[in-house]
Design a protein around this motif. Structure first.
Motif, PDB file in Angstrom:
ATOM      1  N   ARG A 172      45.879  26.165  38.732  1.00 37.91           N
ATOM      2  CA  ARG A 172      45.931  25.043  37.779  1.00 37.91           C
ATOM      3  C   ARG A 172      47.368  24.571  37.587  1.00 37.91           C
ATOM      4  NH1 ARG A 172      46.595  25.518  32.330  1.00 37.91           N
ATOM      5  NH2 ARG A 172      45.617  24.054  30.891  1.00 37.91           N
ATOM      6  N   GLU A 173      48.303  25.516  37.557  1.00 38.01           N
ATOM      7  CA  GLU A 173      49.717  25.167  37.382  1.00 38.01           C
ATOM      8  C   GLU A 173      50.247  24.378  38.585  1.00 38.01           C
ATOM      9  OE1 GLU A 173      52.595  28.455  37.779  1.00 38.01           O
ATOM     10  OE2 GLU A 173      53.411  27.791  35.857  1.00 38.01           O
ATOM     11  N   LYS A 174      49.860  24.800  39.786  1.00 42.53           N
ATOM     12  CA  LYS A 174      50.418  24.188  40.998  1.00 42.53           C
ATOM     13  C   LYS A 174      49.684  22.905  41.374  1.00 42.53           C
ATOM     14  CE  LYS A 174      53.281  27.533  41.582  1.00 42.53           C
ATOM     15  NZ  LYS A 174      54.722  27.331  41.366  1.00 42.53           N
ATOM     16  N   ARG A 175      48.376  22.877  41.165  1.00 38.62           N
ATOM     17  CA  ARG A 175      47.587  21.728  41.612  1.00 38.62           C
ATOM     18  C   ARG A 175      47.114  20.850  40.455  1.00 38.62           C
ATOM     19  NH1 ARG A 175      46.139  22.034  47.065  1.00 38.62           N
ATOM     20  NH2 ARG A 175      45.602  19.886  46.639  1.00 38.62           N
ATOM     21  N   LYS A 176      47.438  21.218  39.213  1.00 35.37           N
ATOM     22  CA  LYS A 176      47.110  20.447  38.001  1.00 35.37           C
ATOM     23  C   LYS A 176      45.610  20.350  37.701  1.00 35.37           C
ATOM     24  CE  LYS A 176      51.474  19.657  37.866  1.00 35.37           C
ATOM     25  NZ  LYS A 176      52.185  20.811  37.285  1.00 35.37           N
ATOM     26  N   LYS A 177      44.794  20.985  38.530  1.00 32.01           N
ATOM     27  CA  LYS A 177      43.344  20.975  38.272  1.00 32.01           C
ATOM     28  C   LYS A 177      42.701  22.096  39.086  1.00 32.01           C
ATOM     29  CE  LYS A 177      42.176  18.083  42.163  1.00 32.01           C
ATOM     30  NZ  LYS A 177      41.323  17.093  42.747  1.00 32.01           N
ATOM     31  N   ILE A 178      41.451  22.372  38.804  1.00 27.21           N
ATOM     32  CA  ILE A 178      40.709  23.349  39.585  1.00 27.21           C
ATOM     33  C   ILE A 178      39.419  22.720  40.122  1.00 27.21           C
ATOM     34  CG2 ILE A 178      39.399  25.521  39.447  1.00 27.21           C
ATOM     35  CD1 ILE A 178      41.663  26.531  37.580  1.00 27.21           C
ATOM     36  N   ALA A 179      38.775  21.893  39.283  1.00 27.29           N
ATOM     37  CA  ALA A 179      37.521  21.258  39.691  1.00 27.29           C
ATOM     38  C   ALA A 179      37.728  20.460  40.974  1.00 27.29           C
ATOM     39  CB  ALA A 179      37.024  20.334  38.583  1.00 27.29           C
ATOM     40  N   GLY A 180      36.812  20.627  41.916  1.00 31.40           N
ATOM     41  CA  GLY A 180      36.864  19.846  43.146  1.00 31.40           C
ATOM     42  C   GLY A 180      37.700  20.470  44.252  1.00 31.40           C
ATOM     43  N   LEU A 181      38.503  21.499  43.937  1.00 31.10           N
ATOM     44  CA  LEU A 181      39.307  22.142  44.989  1.00 31.10           C
ATOM     45  C   LEU A 181      38.427  23.069  45.834  1.00 31.10           C
ATOM     46  CD1 LEU A 181      42.626  23.121  43.166  1.00 31.10           C
ATOM     47  CD2 LEU A 181      42.159  21.079  44.511  1.00 31.10           C
ATOM     48  N   HIS A 182      38.815  23.227  47.104  1.00 36.12           N
ATOM     49  CA  HIS A 182      38.109  24.153  47.992  1.00 36.12           C
ATOM     50  C   HIS A 182      38.933  25.426  48.116  1.00 36.12           C
ATOM     51  CE1 HIS A 182      36.460  25.156  52.262  1.00 36.12           C
ATOM     52  NE2 HIS A 182      35.896  25.878  51.315  1.00 36.12           N
ATOM     53  N   VAL A 183      38.392  26.535  47.625  1.00 35.99           N
ATOM     54  CA  VAL A 183      39.114  27.809  47.638  1.00 35.99           C
ATOM     55  C   VAL A 183      38.447  28.757  48.623  1.00 35.99           C
ATOM     56  CG1 VAL A 183      39.882  29.778  46.257  1.00 35.99           C
ATOM     57  CG2 VAL A 183      39.742  27.500  45.219  1.00 35.99           C
ATOM     58  N   ALA A 184      39.234  29.263  49.589  1.00 40.21           N
ATOM     59  CA  ALA A 184      38.722  30.256  50.538  1.00 40.21           C
ATOM     60  C   ALA A 184      39.216  31.631  50.111  1.00 40.21           C
ATOM     61  CB  ALA A 184      39.206  29.926  51.944  1.00 40.21           C
ATOM     62  N   ILE A 185      38.280  32.546  49.925  1.00 35.42           N
ATOM     63  CA  ILE A 185      38.656  33.931  49.610  1.00 35.42           C
ATOM     64  C   ILE A 185      38.384  34.741  50.871  1.00 35.42           C
ATOM     65  CG2 ILE A 185      38.276  35.898  48.070  1.00 35.42           C
ATOM     66  CD1 ILE A 185      37.177  33.944  46.004  1.00 35.42           C
ATOM     67  N   ILE A 186      39.431  35.383  51.392  1.00 35.25           N
ATOM     68  CA  ILE A 186      39.349  35.952  52.733  1.00 35.25           C
ATOM     69  C   ILE A 186      39.565  37.453  52.694  1.00 35.25           C
ATOM     70  CG2 ILE A 186      40.387  35.898  55.061  1.00 35.25           C
ATOM     71  CD1 ILE A 186      41.285  32.979  54.336  1.00 35.25           C
ATOM     72  N   GLY A 187      38.658  38.190  53.352  1.00 37.10           N
ATOM     73  CA  GLY A 187      38.907  39.622  53.539  1.00 37.10           C
ATOM     74  C   GLY A 187      37.780  40.503  53.060  1.00 37.10           C
ATOM     75  N   ASP A 188      38.194  41.554  52.366  1.00 40.09           N
ATOM     76  CA  ASP A 188      37.285  42.617  51.970  1.00 40.09           C
ATOM     77  C   ASP A 188      36.563  42.232  50.682  1.00 40.09           C
ATOM     78  OD1 ASP A 188      36.097  44.940  51.242  1.00 40.09           O
ATOM     79  OD2 ASP A 188      37.909  46.158  51.266  1.00 40.09           O
ATOM     80  N   ILE A 189      35.540  41.382  50.813  1.00 42.25           N
ATOM     81  CA  ILE A 189      34.871  40.854  49.620  1.00 42.25           C
ATOM     82  C   ILE A 189      33.925  41.888  49.008  1.00 42.25           C
ATOM     83  CG2 ILE A 189      33.498  38.941  48.714  1.00 42.25           C
ATOM     84  CD1 ILE A 189      35.928  37.866  50.099  1.00 42.25           C
ATOM     85  N   LEU A 190      33.242  42.621  49.858  1.00 43.31           N
ATOM     86  CA  LEU A 190      32.184  43.535  49.419  1.00 43.31           C
ATOM     87  C   LEU A 190      32.681  44.530  48.368  1.00 43.31           C
ATOM     88  CD1 LEU A 190      29.224  44.306  49.908  1.00 43.31           C
ATOM     89  CD2 LEU A 190      29.997  45.832  51.732  1.00 43.31           C
ATOM     90  N   PHE A 191      33.893  45.057  48.581  1.00 43.56           N
ATOM     91  CA  PHE A 191      34.404  46.087  47.681  1.00 43.56           C
ATOM     92  C   PHE A 191      35.337  45.497  46.630  1.00 43.56           C
ATOM     93  CE2 PHE A 191      33.440  48.274  51.643  1.00 43.56           C
ATOM     94  CZ  PHE A 191      32.686  49.345  51.186  1.00 43.56           C
ATOM     95  N   SER A 192      35.410  44.157  46.562  1.00 39.70           N
ATOM     96  CA  SER A 192      36.498  43.575  45.784  1.00 39.70           C
ATOM     97  C   SER A 192      36.067  43.055  44.419  1.00 39.70           C
ATOM     98  CB  SER A 192      37.144  42.436  46.566  1.00 39.70           C
ATOM     99  OG  SER A 192      38.100  41.798  45.753  1.00 39.70           O
ATOM    100  N   ARG A 193      36.578  43.696  43.379  1.00 44.00           N
ATOM    101  CA  ARG A 193      36.352  43.199  42.016  1.00 44.00           C
ATOM    102  C   ARG A 193      37.156  41.924  41.786  1.00 44.00           C
ATOM    103  NH1 ARG A 193      38.735  48.859  40.417  1.00 44.00           N
ATOM    104  NH2 ARG A 193      40.927  48.581  40.901  1.00 44.00           N
ATOM    105  N   VAL A 194      38.285  41.808  42.503  1.00 42.32           N
ATOM    106  CA  VAL A 194      39.093  40.592  42.382  1.00 42.32           C
ATOM    107  C   VAL A 194      38.283  39.387  42.861  1.00 42.32           C
ATOM    108  CG1 VAL A 194      41.186  39.401  43.160  1.00 42.32           C
ATOM    109  CG2 VAL A 194      41.259  41.849  42.644  1.00 42.32           C
ATOM    110  N   ALA A 195      37.595  39.570  44.007  1.00 49.20           N
ATOM    111  CA  ALA A 195      36.784  38.479  44.554  1.00 49.20           C
ATOM    112  C   ALA A 195      35.678  38.103  43.583  1.00 49.20           C
ATOM    113  CB  ALA A 195      36.193  38.879  45.895  1.00 49.20           C
TER     114      ALA A 195
END
Lengths: 186, 309
Positions: B150-173
């Protein structure tokens, strides 16, 4: 329902738009008289209405003296002494003051002065930005009932009140309603 | 927008409304400003005691919470798994009751079991902040990621975010997925099918096993650390193959839009999920995430710890 109806409050007008305008213009004159070095003055409003009032006083000073006085925002939420006693918390706004403060006069601006605890918190917050030469206080309405040794330097209107009464202030910029102040009695 | 905060605990982003998430992000603006003052300390939690109770090891999250608490004038004690009586057979509940008997006001808990913070929040008067529970949620990490976007792009809605890697074990994801979707972002999970199963689509995200198809349209890529310590061999053929198929190499980074943000919750494995040059490049906001993490945690401690219980 009956209970609520009996408790319905009575509203007594205190200031209309014109009276607020005159009060803030007078405060602007007093600030000019009391501060020969106006360029050293910072009008620091307490959100949200104090911020609007600070901007209006700055506009009057500009109109009268053609000098731009700096304005700022001082949010006191994180400096209050009643944390942990409320069931809900309002949003905290970022404070913004021109730096350094060292040789400046910071005038705290708020709509209503009551117990003085908000002003104490504001002085504490200002101190974390630096050490101004002076701190002063300007309020639109002083309703009395101080709980701390705090006294305003500039007052729009003195209004002795009872503790069960409430003062309501509305300003066009922050409330999207015509300027007004009134007293509510339970 | 909600104008009031009423929760004593922060357990996950799943239970927060979009308004509440935005409320925390706006409060964070105010606390980020405190870091620029002469005196970077406010009295908001003066007289309160915070216990950092980390049953799983963590240095950066614990340190971030600790510094956040110091800046709010709270008193802090740190308890780690090895130093605690958990190794002597005391139950989680008994340990927590002992902490409460010391009049702790805020408990920051990192635990290997999902649901441990919820368990304690239901039983304790103190505020409970989840600092990561098993593979469930890590809400403050997701909040600092959202804040940084939000700080860098001034918004979140409409952005495309790719989360890459170890998703299965990831609480962060998981926490990121809940937060991003609530705020209106489009989310694509990328990784090998063993670590990014199609089941995730049920949450409302897209799943891809081909990183090169996703990078060109991404506004943000969030690279998760490959968690060697949680992996069993069958999920993971080998580091070399992972780098070849999913690592954000210098070459691959050329597929990104010039204004795409590169994020990583840390600690980074240079040369595995991300090349050294990319991690230190202009698009990387990895160190902004660390700075913002402190401000987000101040906001969360102030809000949850400042509520009357």
């Amino acid at each position: 329902m009956n209970q609520t109806r009996q408790k319905a409050s009575v509203a007594v007008p205190i200031l209309d738009a014109e009276a607020i305008r005159r009060a803030l213009r007078r405060i602007a004159h007093e600030i000019i008289e009391g501060n020969p070095r106006l360029e050293k003055v910072v009008l620091a409003g307490i959100p949200s209405r104090g911020v609007q009032i600070a901007r209006r006083i700055a506009a009057f000073i500009h109109e009268i003296e053609n000098i731009d006085v700096e304005t700022g925002v001082i949010d006191v939420a994180m400096h209050r002494d009643d944390v942990g006693t409320r069931r809900e918390l309002p949003v905290v706004r970022a404070s913004k003051l021109p730096l350094p403060l060292e040789d400046r006069t910071v005038i705290i601006v708020d709509d209503v002065l009551y117990t003085g605890r908000t002003v104490r918190a504001a002085m504490d917050a200002i101190s974390s930005f630096g050490r101004p030469a002076r701190i002063q206080l300007a309020v639109l309405i002083d309703r009395g009932h101080r709980e701390l040794p705090i006294r305003p330097d500039y007052i729009g209107k003195n209004l002795p009140t009872a503790t069960r009464e409430q003062i309501q202030v509305r300003l066009q910029e922050s409330d999207n309603e015509p300027d007004a102040a009134w007293l509510e009695r339970q | 927008m909600t104008t009031r905060w009423t929760r004593k605990d922060l357990l996950g982003l799943r239970e927060l409304s979009a308004d509440e998430i935005t409320f925390v992000l706006e409060t964070t603006d105010a606390f980020k400003q405190v870091g620029t003052r002469d005196i970077k300390k406010v009295p908001a939690l003066r007289g309160k005691t915070l216990v950092n109770f980390f049953v799983e090891p963590s240095t950066r999250t614990r340190t971030s919470f600790e510094l956040a608490a110091f800046r709010l004038s709270a008193d802090v004690i740190n308890i780690s798994a090895t130093a605690s009586s958990l190794t002597k057979g005391e139950t989680l509940k008994d340990t927590a009751r002992n902490l409460e008997a010391l009049h702790a006001d805020i408990l920051v808990l990192r635990h290997s079991s999902a649901g441990a913070p919820q368990f304690l929040a239901n039983r304790l008067k103190a505020s409970v902040i989840n600092a990561g529970d098993g593979a469930h949620e890590h809400p403050t990490q997701a909040l600092l990621d959202l804040y940084t976007i939000r700080e860098k792009r001034k918004k979140i809605a409409g952005l495309h975010v790719a989360i890459i890697g170890d998703i299965l074990f990831s609480r962060v994801a998981r926490s990121n997925i809940f937060g991003l979707l609530k705020l209106g972002a489009r989310v694509t999970l990328v990784g090998p099918s063993t670590l990014v199963p199609r089941e995730f689509e049920k949450l409302g995200v897209e799943v891809s096993h081909k990183i090169d198809n996703v990078l060109p349209s991404a506004d943000v890529v969030n690279l998760l650390r490959i968690q060697h310590e949680r992996q069993r061999r069958e999920y993971f053929p080998g580091i070399g193959e992972y780098v070849r198929l999913f690592g954000l190499t210098k070459e691959r980074a050329k597929l990104l839009k010039p204004d795409c943000l590169i994020m990583h919750p840390g600690p980074i494995n240079r040369g595995v999920e991300i090349d050294s040059d990319v991690a230190d490049g202009l698009q990387s906001v990895i160190l902004d995430q660390v700075t913002n993490g402190l401000a987000v945690r101040m906001a969360v401690l102030y809000l949850c710890g400042g509520i009357a219980t």
